[in-house]
Write an enzyme that holds these catalytic residues in place. Structure first.
Site, PDB file in Angstrom:
ATOM      1  N   HIS A   1       0.819  -1.095  -0.039  1.00 48.01           N
ATOM      2  CA  HIS A   1       0.127   0.006   0.062  1.00 48.01           C
ATOM      3  C   HIS A   1       0.759   1.270   0.090  1.00 48.01           C
ATOM      4  CE1 HIS A   1      -2.947   2.768   1.331  1.00 48.01           C
ATOM      5  NE2 HIS A   1      -4.049   1.962   1.118  1.00 48.01           N
TER       6      HIS A   1
ATOM      7  N   ASP B   1      -7.754  -5.120   0.199  1.00 47.58           N
ATOM      8  CA  ASP B   1      -8.347  -6.026  -0.712  1.00 47.58           C
ATOM      9  C   ASP B   1      -8.050  -7.429  -0.481  1.00 47.58           C
ATOM     10  OD1 ASP B   1      -7.505  -3.508  -2.745  1.00 47.58           O
ATOM     11  OD2 ASP B   1      -9.412  -3.954  -2.737  1.00 47.58           O
TER      12      ASP B   1
HETATM   13  C1  SDX Z   1      -6.209   0.121  -2.843  1.00 47.37           C
HETATM   14  O1  SDX Z   1      -4.414   4.775  -1.694  1.00 47.37           O
HETATM   15  C2  SDX Z   1      -5.373   4.159  -1.097  1.00 47.37           C
HETATM   16  O2  SDX Z   1      -5.690   4.329  -0.192  1.00 47.37           O
HETATM   17  C3  SDX Z   1      -5.914   2.791  -2.060  1.00 47.37           C
HETATM   18  C4  SDX Z   1      -6.804   1.930  -1.268  1.00 47.37           C
HETATM   19  C5  SDX Z   1      -8.224   2.695  -1.124  1.00 47.37           C
HETATM   20  O3  SDX Z   1      -8.932   2.489  -0.134  1.00 47.37           O
HETATM   21  O4  SDX Z   1      -8.603   3.491  -1.945  1.00 47.37           O
HETATM   22  O5  SDX Z   1      -6.290   1.527  -0.236  1.00 47.37           O
HETATM   23  C6  SDX Z   1      -7.210   0.701  -1.950  1.00 47.37           C
HETATM   24  O6  SDX Z   1      -5.941   0.399  -3.755  1.00 47.37           O
HETATM   25  C7  SDX Z   1      -5.386  -0.927  -2.006  1.00 47.37           C
HETATM   26  C8  SDX Z   1      -4.070  -1.372  -2.926  1.00 47.37           C
HETATM   27  C9  SDX Z   1      -4.726  -2.578  -3.929  1.00 47.37           C
HETATM   28  N1  SDX Z   1      -3.540  -2.926  -4.690  1.00 47.37           N
HETATM   29  C10 SDX Z   1      -3.054  -3.988  -4.634  1.00 47.37           C
HETATM   30  O7  SDX Z   1      -3.160  -4.725  -3.855  1.00 47.37           O
HETATM   31  C11 SDX Z   1      -2.075  -4.228  -5.648  1.00 47.37           C
HETATM   32  C12 SDX Z   1      -0.706  -4.766  -5.320  1.00 47.37           C
HETATM   33  N2  SDX Z   1      -0.066  -3.852  -4.466  1.00 47.37           N
HETATM   34  C13 SDX Z   1       0.961  -3.042  -5.247  1.00 47.37           C
HETATM   35  O8  SDX Z   1       0.967  -2.965  -6.589  1.00 47.37           O
HETATM   36  C14 SDX Z   1       1.565  -1.813  -4.467  1.00 47.37           C
HETATM   37  O9  SDX Z   1       1.567  -1.937  -3.158  1.00 47.37           O
HETATM   38  C15 SDX Z   1       0.583  -0.468  -4.708  1.00 47.37           C
HETATM   39  C16 SDX Z   1       0.406  -0.023  -6.139  1.00 47.37           C
HETATM   40  C17 SDX Z   1      -0.657  -0.724  -3.847  1.00 47.37           C
HETATM   41  C18 SDX Z   1       1.350   0.691  -3.917  1.00 47.37           C
HETATM   42  O10 SDX Z   1       2.450   0.912  -4.822  1.00 47.37           O
HETATM   43  P1  SDX Z   1       3.633   1.849  -4.386  1.00 47.37           P
HETATM   44  O11 SDX Z   1       3.409   2.469  -3.302  1.00 47.37           O
HETATM   45  O12 SDX Z   1       3.870   2.528  -5.632  1.00 47.37           O
HETATM   46  O13 SDX Z   1       4.902   0.806  -4.090  1.00 47.37           O
HETATM   47  P2  SDX Z   1       5.696   0.119  -5.112  1.00 47.37           P
HETATM   48  O14 SDX Z   1       4.782  -0.396  -6.234  1.00 47.37           O
HETATM   49  O15 SDX Z   1       6.828   1.103  -5.415  1.00 47.37           O
HETATM   50  O16 SDX Z   1       6.359  -1.190  -4.197  1.00 47.37           O
HETATM   51  C19 SDX Z   1       7.299  -0.604  -3.229  1.00 47.37           C
HETATM   52  C20 SDX Z   1       8.089  -1.896  -2.745  1.00 47.37           C
HETATM   53  C21 SDX Z   1       8.627  -2.672  -4.026  1.00 47.37           C
HETATM   54  O17 SDX Z   1       9.832  -3.259  -3.783  1.00 47.37           O
HETATM   55  P3  SDX Z   1      11.021  -2.565  -4.639  1.00 47.37           P
HETATM   56  O18 SDX Z   1      10.558  -3.068  -6.100  1.00 47.37           O
HETATM   57  O19 SDX Z   1      11.298  -1.194  -4.101  1.00 47.37           O
HETATM   58  O20 SDX Z   1      12.156  -3.608  -3.960  1.00 47.37           O
HETATM   59  O21 SDX Z   1       7.209  -2.860  -2.407  1.00 47.37           O
HETATM   60  C22 SDX Z   1       7.068  -4.233  -3.405  1.00 47.37           C
HETATM   61  C23 SDX Z   1       7.693  -3.669  -4.625  1.00 47.37           C
HETATM   62  O22 SDX Z   1       8.245  -4.499  -5.432  1.00 47.37           O
HETATM   63  N3  SDX Z   1       5.794  -4.563  -3.398  1.00 47.37           N
HETATM   64  C24 SDX Z   1       5.306  -5.833  -3.390  1.00 47.37           C
HETATM   65  C25 SDX Z   1       3.811  -6.118  -3.518  1.00 47.37           C
HETATM   66  N4  SDX Z   1       3.551  -4.357  -3.669  1.00 47.37           N
HETATM   67  C26 SDX Z   1       4.604  -3.820  -3.560  1.00 47.37           C
HETATM   68  N5  SDX Z   1       6.090  -7.105  -3.290  1.00 47.37           N
HETATM   69  C27 SDX Z   1       5.354  -8.218  -3.309  1.00 47.37           C
HETATM   70  N6  SDX Z   1       3.931  -8.189  -3.470  1.00 47.37           N
HETATM   71  C28 SDX Z   1       3.259  -6.823  -3.582  1.00 47.37           C
HETATM   72  N7  SDX Z   1       1.840  -6.943  -3.689  1.00 47.37           N
END
Ligand code: SDX
Length: 382
Positions: free
Chosen positions: A264, A319
């Site tokens: 998140h 989620d």
């Molecule tokens: C919602 O914003 C809100 O409030 C949203 C929400 C709401 O109520 O409106 O809470 C609802 O959208 C919840 C999130 C739903 N999305 C997912 O579950 C998709 C999976 N999660 C991600 O893609 C990610 O965590 C985000 C998009 C949600 C957040 O992404 P960021 O802040 O841009 O972080 P990032 O993608 O840059 O990741 C940071 C690190 C990375 O590691 P590095 O590459 O820097 O080494 O965290 C890792 C990512 O690889 N990472 C994960 C991961 N999500 C992030 N690693 C493994 N599994 C995952 N799911």
């Protein structure tokens, strides 16, 4: 000069708001000062809408008047139903059908509510939109099943009525209460991507239908609202693989697959909404098929303990457990994100109204990195 470019607007403050606050380190969420746990366990979705839109929890008479007003506005125009039928026949995606329905609602608004500066009129429109979304969505799903829509029942609450219109049967108390709680948990969440999208649209003084339509569009992405459907599809992929869930998740993460429902932008610990939905998923599992809950917790335990994701600030979000809750309620998988939109429309409308009280057009800048001083060559000489 310090690099002030913040990709994805990460950590950038763009407004002040009384609506909701997230503590990403403590895993805390409040709506207008109330803990999400208290609202989820003690209020109804209609009470939370009233709180978000009017700034305080309603008294009994105020709630009855508000809920009745919304219940009497659930009907949608025949043109909207006919369009839902055509889109269902065309096998359109539910979020696209929802976007179409919301954009059609504006054609049937009362003449005297056209002034975008009239915030009271905008609130009445927002209430109508929120009342009508469940009806349009349920009709779309009934048409997909080759069934006729079920007329809304004004004697049921918004949550129970949606389940009734979806199935044609009155939901039992557990299902109605669980779904109502899920709507509360999804109602607002600061300036997430879809809320900010609605605010950008509202900041141009465009109409509230356009702002909500934009919110639906932004929420449909798999990085945002679409993750709940992805989570359930992963659970089904695991179940159909015949592999032990632990074996599957080890292979998936070794292949570098990102598990939806984890991570998140703001929470560095488990989302408080995930904790509440996990409780409901377990209750449903204890009284039904516990397969989906067991697979979900196996994934969470592995990612947390073996992969150490939570130590890195990557934890279950809202989620992660909503998928197994909705599945056990018998809701079609590709309706999970539209349900998220059904609830979050209340938050989008609240933020648009709040921002428009002291409106300023939202217009950020980009640092230009393109070429300079190109010499124009006429087409015939290129
Ligand atoms: C919602 O914003 C809100 O409030 C949203 C929400 C709401 O109520 O409106 O809470 C609802 O959208 C919840 C999130 C739903 N999305 C997912 O579950 C998709 C999976 N999660 C991600 O893609 C990610 O965590 C985000 C998009 C949600 C957040 O992404 P960021 O802040 O841009 O972080 P990032 O993608 O840059 O990741 C940071 C690190 C990375 O590691 P590095 O590459 O820097 O080494 O965290 C890792 C990512 O690889 N990472 C994960 C991961 N999500 C992030 N690693 C493994 N599994 C995952 N799911």
């Amino acid at each position: 000069m310090a690099d002030d470019l913040k990709k994805g607007l990460e950590g950038v403050l763009v407004a002040e708001s009384d609506l909701s606050s997230i503590d990403g380190d403590e895993g805390r969420l409040i709506y207008r000062g109330y803990e999400i746990e208290d609202l989820a366990r003690g209020a109804s979705y209609e009470e939370v809408l009233y709180l978000l839109w009017h700034g305080r929890l309603p008294g009994e008479d105020e709630l009855a008047e508000f809920a009745d007003a919304m219940a009497t506005e659930r009907e949608v125009d025949d043109d909207v139903l006919a369009t839902m039928e055509r889109l269902a026949e065309a096998d359109e995606r539910p979020m696209a059908a929802l976007r179409t329905a919301v954009s059609m609602f504006s054609a049937y608004e009362p003449e005297d509510e056209a002034d975008p500066d009239d915030l009271e009129a905008t609130l009445r429109k927002g209430r109508r939109i929120t009342a009508k979304i469940p009806t349009a969505l349920a009709a779309f799903e009934r048409y997909r099943l080759g069934e006729e829509p079920v007329d809304p029942d004004p004697d049921l609450g918004l949550a129970a009525n949606f389940l009734y219109m979806l199935t044609g049967e009155q939901p039992d108390d557990v299902a109605a209460e669980t779904f109502d709680q899920a709507l509360i948990l999804h109602a607002d969440h600061g300036l997430n991507a879809s809320t900010f999208t609605s605010m950008v649209i509202g900041s141009t003084m465009a109409d509230i239908y356009s702002a909500v339509t934009g919110g639906v569009a932004a929420l449909s992405g798999p990085l945002h609202g679409g993750a709940n459907q992805d989570v359930m599809e992963v659970l089904m992929e695991i179940d159909e693989s015949g592999k032990d869930p632990l074996e599957w998740v080890e292979e998936a993460t070794d292949e570098g697959r990102r598990i939806p429902g984890f991570g998140h932008r703001v929470y560095n610990v488990k989302d408080p909404r995930a904790k509440i939905l996990q409780e409901r998923s377990k209750e449903l599992a204890d009284n039904g098929d516990d397969k989906w809950y067991e697979i979900t917790t196996t994934i969470e335990d592995y990612l947390t303990e073996e992969k150490g994701l939570v130590e890195k600030g990557i934890a279950p979000n809202v989620d992660f457990y909503s998928g197994s809750v909705y599945y056990q309620l018998g809701i079609p998988i590709d309706m999970y994100t539209p349900i998220f939109a059904m609830s979050r429309a209340g938050g989008w409308i609240a933020h648009v109204l709040e921002y428009q009280e002291d409106n300023r057009l939202i217009r950020p800048r980009a640092r230009y990195t393109g070429s300079e001083d190109e010499e124009f060559v006429p087409l015939g000489e290129r």
